[in-house]
Design a protein around this motif. Sequence first.
Motif, mmCIF file in Angstrom:
data_model
loop_
_atom_site.group_PDB
_atom_site.id
_atom_site.type_symbol
_atom_site.label_atom_id
_atom_site.label_comp_id
_atom_site.label_asym_id
_atom_site.label_seq_id
_atom_site.Cartn_x
_atom_site.Cartn_y
_atom_site.Cartn_z
ATOM 1 N N ILE A 1 -37.035 -5.599 -9.292
ATOM 2 C CA ILE A 1 -36.845 -6.118 -10.642
ATOM 3 C C ILE A 1 -35.513 -6.881 -10.701
ATOM 4 N N LEU B 1 -33.021 -7.703 -15.864
ATOM 5 C CA LEU B 1 -34.099 -6.896 -16.427
ATOM 6 C C LEU B 1 -33.938 -5.429 -16.053
ATOM 7 N N ASN B 2 -33.438 -5.177 -14.856
ATOM 8 C CA ASN B 2 -33.212 -3.796 -14.433
ATOM 9 C C ASN B 2 -32.150 -3.138 -15.314
ATOM 10 N N ALA C 1 -33.605 -2.378 -18.667
ATOM 11 C CA ALA C 1 -34.396 -1.146 -18.633
ATOM 12 C C ALA C 1 -33.491 0.085 -18.672
ATOM 13 N N ASP D 1 -40.085 -12.274 -20.023
ATOM 14 C CA ASP D 1 -39.917 -11.150 -19.087
ATOM 15 C C ASP D 1 -39.162 -9.997 -19.749
ATOM 16 N N GLU D 2 -38.209 -10.296 -20.617
ATOM 17 C CA GLU D 2 -37.484 -9.241 -21.329
ATOM 18 C C GLU D 2 -38.408 -8.491 -22.281
ATOM 19 N N VAL E 1 -40.559 -6.111 -20.295
ATOM 20 C CA VAL E 1 -39.809 -4.908 -19.902
ATOM 21 C C VAL E 1 -39.594 -4.003 -21.108
ATOM 22 N N TYR E 2 -39.247 -4.590 -22.236
ATOM 23 C CA TYR E 2 -39.011 -3.794 -23.441
ATOM 24 C C TYR E 2 -40.268 -3.020 -23.833
ATOM 25 N N CYS F 1 -41.154 -0.247 -21.038
ATOM 26 C CA CYS F 1 -40.254 0.916 -20.993
ATOM 27 C C CYS F 1 -40.254 1.688 -22.305
ATOM 28 N N ALA G 1 -47.058 -6.588 -17.595
ATOM 29 C CA ALA G 1 -46.012 -6.280 -16.619
ATOM 30 C C ALA G 1 -46.475 -6.579 -15.200
ATOM 31 N N LEU H 1 -40.232 -0.334 -12.373
ATOM 32 C CA LEU H 1 -39.913 -0.089 -13.785
ATOM 33 C C LEU H 1 -40.088 1.388 -14.130
ATOM 34 N N SER I 1 -36.893 3.881 -15.150
ATOM 35 C CA SER I 1 -37.004 4.685 -16.372
ATOM 36 C C SER I 1 -36.862 6.171 -16.063
#
Length: 216
Positions: A92, A96-97, A100, A146-147, A150-151, A154, A171, A183, A187
């Motif tokens: 990732i 973005l990582n 998360a 992409d954000e 991820v939002y 997660c 995803a 991801l 998490s």
Amino acid sequence: MKKTIAIAVLLATGAAAQAADRFPILTRDQLTPEQSKLVSTLLAGPRGGGDTSAASVANLMANGPFNAWARSPDLGDRLQKVGEYIRFNTSIPLRLNEFAILITARHWTSQYEWFAHLPLALKAGLDPKIAAELAQNQRPANMKDDEAAVYEFCTELHRNKNVSDATYQRATALFGEKGVMDLIGVSGYYTAVSMTLNVADVKLPAGQPDPLPALK
């Protein structure tokens, strides 16, 4: 009235003492051979840059989950190996990582985790407005595709203990199956970190206010 005030002071003092007594910070001289091995491994890796001086040991033990993890060094070693992958080798992208990680910190109201990773997220390119809205437990506006993926992934995973088919497919389309697993990994790992930090009552540096408001 005076008696009531005295009782309140005693209760407050007792609570502070109890928090301070959770996993007292270990010095290098107090470490068992197993704990020393864990600390040396951490300092020799990308977190420590190879500096194994007494000052580096003290800094490592005073910050983050590692002082608590040293109480179970075999578990701590397994966790830190997962963390090394999650931090430095994940598929990732870093922006973005770190996003998360902040989502996880917000879910757990892990003040230290947020404090430690917000600068890393901003340095990696996350919009400060997105972080500020997330800190207020709001869905950030104006996220990139992409954000947003991820939002949603997660946040659903934390809140619902699963994700919808649409969220999974979105995803997977962006990050592939490996990315989806990474991801899940970030998490889960930072859930363990947040739990540790909260239970160990790891403090922010002196004078730093809590960055996250309590969830209602």
